[in-house]
Design an enzyme around this catalytic site. Structure first.
Site, PDB file in Angstrom:
ATOM      1  N   SER A 143      44.929  10.387  14.108  1.00 52.73           N
ATOM      2  CA  SER A 143      45.588  11.602  13.635  1.00 52.73           C
ATOM      3  C   SER A 143      46.482  12.134  14.742  1.00 52.73           C
ATOM      4  O   SER A 143      46.162  11.984  15.936  1.00 52.73           O
ATOM      5  CB  SER A 143      44.557  12.675  13.276  1.00 52.73           C
ATOM      6  OG  SER A 143      45.185  13.924  13.024  1.00 52.73           O
ATOM      7  N   TYR A 157      37.607  17.704  15.998  1.00 52.21           N
ATOM      8  CA  TYR A 157      38.235  16.603  15.269  1.00 52.21           C
ATOM      9  C   TYR A 157      39.350  15.985  16.112  1.00 52.21           C
ATOM     10  O   TYR A 157      39.458  14.751  16.228  1.00 52.21           O
ATOM     11  CB  TYR A 157      38.786  17.131  13.951  1.00 52.21           C
ATOM     12  CG  TYR A 157      39.660  16.167  13.180  1.00 52.21           C
ATOM     13  CD1 TYR A 157      39.105  15.107  12.476  1.00 52.21           C
ATOM     14  CD2 TYR A 157      41.048  16.345  13.150  1.00 52.21           C
ATOM     15  CE1 TYR A 157      39.913  14.238  11.749  1.00 52.21           C
ATOM     16  CE2 TYR A 157      41.852  15.487  12.429  1.00 52.21           C
ATOM     17  CZ  TYR A 157      41.291  14.435  11.730  1.00 52.21           C
ATOM     18  OH  TYR A 157      42.095  13.577  11.022  1.00 52.21           O
TER      19      TYR A 157
END
Length: 248
Positions: A143, A157
């Site tokens: 990501s 995250y």
């Protein structure tokens, strides 16, 4: 030799899009899911409609035993695994660092980092020509949060995806000479239900306008990049982390 792809987290979002597109590109697909069997079966039906074989396999990708069982069942039902899209992951709930519990940290790292490492390990054990395999390709889902840090939302995250980037670069160099290519895709603001799970169902629509390209991306747009990396067309691409982020 048939092309056999395992897609973890294959029942929804980016994973589901990868399954469907990979089938059109000639892959037989093992569709892994955690809890929604009906969704996984629907994806498998689309794979079969494209003329390819599909296997639906439940498993928690943060658990070593489930990962090993996934590979074993995929091999038994479809044949030797030659591709892995290590896509299963969670953001966790939107949380500031000061309010973040250890359990929340462990849940995110357990799946996004340790689980992905185990998936990669099992793929290498089967694909490596040094270990008797025929070669293969691994594409990890990272990501751009790894670069942005995701403050006030998903810092845990973001950190987990930073680990994915480091792992991808390292393992790619380790196994490139053993017939295994390893890359990663780093999506940006993608319109999937992962935002609702995190507690902000309107997040993609609300923040998509801030992306340089002017909108959120689709799961299919990310899948196009993953399936390209899995293909022979990307044969000289190793250790790369390709951003699919609309320029963000």
């Amino acid at each position: 030799m048939s092309k056999v792809l395992i897609v973890t987290g294959g029942s929804r979002g980016i994973g589901a899009a990868v399954c469907r597109l990979a089938a059109r590109d000639g892959w037989d697909v093992a569709v892994n899911y955690a809890g929604n069997k009906a969704a996984a079966e629907a994806v498998a039906a689309d794979v079969r409609a494209a003329g390819r074989r599909a296997s639906v396999i439940q498993g928690d990708m943060s658990k070593e035993a489930d990962v090993i069982a996934l590979f074993e069942k995929a091999e038994a039902e479809l044949g030797p695994v030659t591709g892995l899209a290590a896509n299963a992951g969670v953001t966790g709930k939107i949380t500031k660092v000061a309010d973040m519990s250890v359990a929340a940290m462990q849940d995110v790292v357990g799946l996004n980092v340790i689980g992905l490492m185990i998936q990669n390990r099992e793929a290498v054990r089967r694909m490596s020509t040094k270990l008797g395999g025929k070669g293969g390709v691994i594409v990890n889902t990272s990501s751009i949060a790894a670069r942005l840090g995701a403050p006030n939302e998903f810092t845990h995250y973001a950190a987990s995806k930073g680990a994915v980037d480091s792992w991808t670069r390292g393992i790619a160099r380790e196994v490139a000479g053993e017939g295994v290519r390893v890359c990663a895709v780093a999506p940006g603001m993608i319109d999937t239900d992962i935002h609702a799970t995190a507690g902000a169902p309107d997040r993609a629509a609300r923040l998509g306008k801030t992306v340089p390209i002017g909108r959120a991306g689709s799961a299919e747009e990310v899948a196009e990049t993953i399936v390209w990396l899995l293909s022979d067309k990307a044969g000289y691409t190793g250790g790369a982390i390709l951003e699919v982020s609309g320029g963000r």
